[in-house]
Enzyme design. Structure first.
Site, PDB file in Angstrom:
ATOM      1  N   LYS A   9       0.862  -1.177   0.000  1.00  0.00           N
ATOM      2  CA  LYS A   9       0.000   0.000   0.000  1.00  0.00           C
ATOM      3  C   LYS A   9       0.895   1.222   0.000  1.00  0.00           C
ATOM      4  O   LYS A   9       1.927   1.224   0.672  1.00  0.00           O
ATOM      5  CB  LYS A   9      -0.866  -0.042   1.271  1.00  0.00           C
ATOM      6  CG  LYS A   9      -1.753   1.152   1.493  1.00  0.00           C
ATOM      7  CD  LYS A   9      -2.494   1.007   2.804  1.00  0.00           C
ATOM      8  CE  LYS A   9      -3.359   2.209   3.136  1.00  0.00           C
ATOM      9  NZ  LYS A   9      -2.830   3.502   2.793  1.00  0.00           N
ATOM     10  N   ASN A 193       6.508   6.484  -1.270  1.00  0.00           N
ATOM     11  CA  ASN A 193       7.785   5.824  -1.576  1.00  0.00           C
ATOM     12  C   ASN A 193       8.563   5.400  -0.336  1.00  0.00           C
ATOM     13  O   ASN A 193       9.791   5.372  -0.335  1.00  0.00           O
ATOM     14  CB  ASN A 193       8.673   6.729  -2.449  1.00  0.00           C
ATOM     15  CG  ASN A 193       8.002   7.029  -3.766  1.00  0.00           C
ATOM     16  OD1 ASN A 193       7.332   6.160  -4.333  1.00  0.00           O
ATOM     17  ND2 ASN A 193       8.135   8.255  -4.252  1.00  0.00           N
ATOM     18  N   ARG A 194       7.814   5.117   0.718  1.00  0.00           N
ATOM     19  CA  ARG A 194       8.432   4.646   1.979  1.00  0.00           C
ATOM     20  C   ARG A 194       9.367   5.698   2.619  1.00  0.00           C
ATOM     21  O   ARG A 194      10.220   5.366   3.430  1.00  0.00           O
ATOM     22  CB  ARG A 194       9.218   3.339   1.771  1.00  0.00           C
ATOM     23  CG  ARG A 194       8.362   2.200   1.179  1.00  0.00           C
ATOM     24  CD  ARG A 194       7.196   1.872   2.122  1.00  0.00           C
ATOM     25  NE  ARG A 194       6.508   0.654   1.753  1.00  0.00           N
ATOM     26  CZ  ARG A 194       5.227   0.596   1.330  1.00  0.00           C
ATOM     27  NH1 ARG A 194       4.519   1.698   1.198  1.00  0.00           N
ATOM     28  NH2 ARG A 194       4.664  -0.557   1.092  1.00  0.00           N
ATOM     29  N   LEU A 195       9.189   6.975   2.211  1.00  0.00           N
ATOM     30  CA  LEU A 195      10.001   8.040   2.824  1.00  0.00           C
ATOM     31  C   LEU A 195       9.232   8.603   4.023  1.00  0.00           C
ATOM     32  O   LEU A 195       8.898   9.784   4.089  1.00  0.00           O
ATOM     33  CB  LEU A 195      10.319   9.131   1.785  1.00  0.00           C
ATOM     34  CG  LEU A 195      11.133   8.624   0.585  1.00  0.00           C
ATOM     35  CD1 LEU A 195      11.339   9.737  -0.436  1.00  0.00           C
ATOM     36  CD2 LEU A 195      12.487   8.075   1.046  1.00  0.00           C
TER      37      LEU A 195
END
Ligand SMILES: Cc1cc2nc3c(=O)[nH]c(=O)nc-3n(C[C@H](O)[C@H](O)[C@H](O)COP(=O)(O)O)c2cc1C
Length: 215
Positions: A9, A193-195
Site C-alpha cells: 500500500k 515511496n516509503r520516505l
C-alpha cells in the site's frame, strides 16, 4: 492463498509538520489521539486499542491488545487482571512498550516506559464505571489460567450474578489499573515511496530530547 509479497500500500498522507511537534510529547499524543478518534471511519475500530508488550525476567516477551482507559499529565492507564500473564511479567519486569496503529491516517505511535499499579481507589472507581456484565466477567475470570470449557466460565458468571443480585459487584482482589509513564514516544507518519516521517522524543535526565529518524 494470499500472495503476501503482493500486499502493498502507498501512504499518501502529508508528513509531520514542525508545528505539530510540541515540547511535551504527551500533548502531541493527545492531539493525535483526538484526531484519530474524530476521524475514525468505522464504529468497530477502537482508537484506544493498543498493543502492549511485556517481558519476564528471562527476556521472554508477549504482546496483546488492551484498551487505553486514561491519559494523565505524564502517564497513561489501562486495566487488567494482576495475575494474568502480563501481570506476572510486569511483576518480574516493571517496564513495557505500547503501540497504536491508526491505519486510515497512516499513523503509528510507540511508547515505552516504567509501569506501576494504580491506587486501589483508582481501580475501584474505574471498575464501577464498567457495565455490570463486565464487572461480573472480571470477577468470574481467572485471566490467563486454564479453563476446561466456556460453559464452566458461564456457570461461574451466572452464580456470581445471582450472588450479587441487587448489590454492587465487589472489585476483584487481583484486578486493577496500571500506569505507564513514558520515557520515549515515537510518532510515525506514512509517506510516499516509503520516505516516512519518524519523530522520537526521549526523556534524557528529565528533559525531552526530540530527533527525526530515518524511516
Ligand atoms: C480490542 C481488545 C481489547 C482488549 N482490552 C483488554 C483490556 O483492556 N484489558 C485486558 O486485560 N485485556 C484486554 N483484552 C484481552 C487481551 O488482549 C488478552 O487476551 C488478555 O488480557 C490476557 O492477556 P495475557 O494472558 O497476556 O495477560 C483485549 C483484547 C482485545 C482484542
Amino acid at each position: 492463498m494470499v500472495d503476501f509479497q503482493d500486499l502493498r500500500k502507498e501512504y499518501e498522507t502529508h508528513g509531520i509538520d514542525e508545528s505539530e511537534l510540541l515540547d511535551e510529547p504527551m500533548d502531541v499524543f493527545k492531539t493525535w489521539f483526538v484526531g484519530a478518534s474524530e476521524s475514525c471511519p468505522a464504529p468497530w475500530f477502537e482508537t484506544n486499542a493498543m498493543t502492549l508488550s511485556t517481558s519476564d525476567g528471562k527476556g521472554h516477551i508477549t504482546s496483546r491488545v488492551v484498551l487505553l482507559k486514561g491519559v494523565d499529565a505524564d502517564s497513561i492507564r489501562f486495566y487488567t487482571n494482576y495475575r494474568s500473564t502480563k501481570g506476572q511479567q510486569l511483576a518480574a519486569n516493571a517496564y513495557a512498550a505500547v503501540n497504536f496503529h491508526w491505519p486510515w491516517l497512516g499513523r503509528q505511535v510507540r511508547l515505552t516506559g516504567a509501569v506501576e499499579k494504580t491506587s486501589r481507589e483508582d481501580s475501584e472507581t474505574y471498575f464501577h464505571t464498567r457495565p455490570r456484565g463486565s464487572q461480573i466477567g472480571a470477577l468470574a475470570s481467572k485471566q490467563s489460567s486454564e479453563l476446561d470449557s466456556p460453559e464452566v466460565l458461564a456457570q461461574i458468571a451466572a452464580e456470581l450474578e445471582s450472588k450479587y443480585e441487587g448489590q454492587a459487584v465487589p472489585l476483584p482482589e487481583a484486578w486493577g489499573g496500571y500506569r505507564l509513564t513514558p520515557d520515549s514516544f515515537e510518532f510515525w507518519q506514512g509517506r510516499l515511496n516509503r520516505l516516512h516521517d519518524r519523530v522520537v522524543y526521549r526523556n534524557e535526565f528529565g528533559n525531552w530530547a526530540r530527533r527525526r529518524l530515518s524511516p
